[in-house]
Design a protein around this motif. Sequence first.
Motif: not given
Length: 171
Positions: A28-31, A68-73, A75-78, A82-88
């Motif tokens: 999952t990606l976080i931009h 704070d919003a990026a960290a919350a996103a 945390e929610a993804a991690a 649903q996914h093995r890895i979160v890519v920021v």
Amino acid sequence: MLAIVGGTASGKSTLAQALALHRPTAVTLIHLDDFYIPVHEPHRGVRTLSATGAETLDWNDPGSIDEDAAAAALEAAATSGQHRIVVVEGLFALALPKIATQATWRIYVHAPDDIRLAASSCARSRSSTRTHCSPCATTCSAAETATRNTSPPPGIGPISYSTERCRQRTC
């Protein structure tokens, strides 16, 4: 969590998207570009003067990102399972403590300034006759550097690009 950082137009987003396309059920990606303070909120973020003298958000300062919003996103993804890895990915992924402290893997995408400038110019240009710049060359260089200097996260596998093939393309 994998943090992908590098200069403007170095290929961070393209590399992150390639990882997600390679393993769509695992990544999952976080931009971080999605977490800049809205320009219409003058009391938040870091301000600077534009070329016209108007006050504007300083896009080149990590204080202009809603950490704070990026960290919350993140945390929610991690914790979603649903996914093995979160890519920021983002220019300041390792400059924001709430993001950087969670990075298990870190990739710095290095692309020469002339390639980054060409990629950035191509992205801004609307001309259909562009023939001397190749954003994919940046991506290729970035991906080769990343796969050469780091081990991929479990379940991702290597991604390889041919720099020469990409450098021959046009925008």
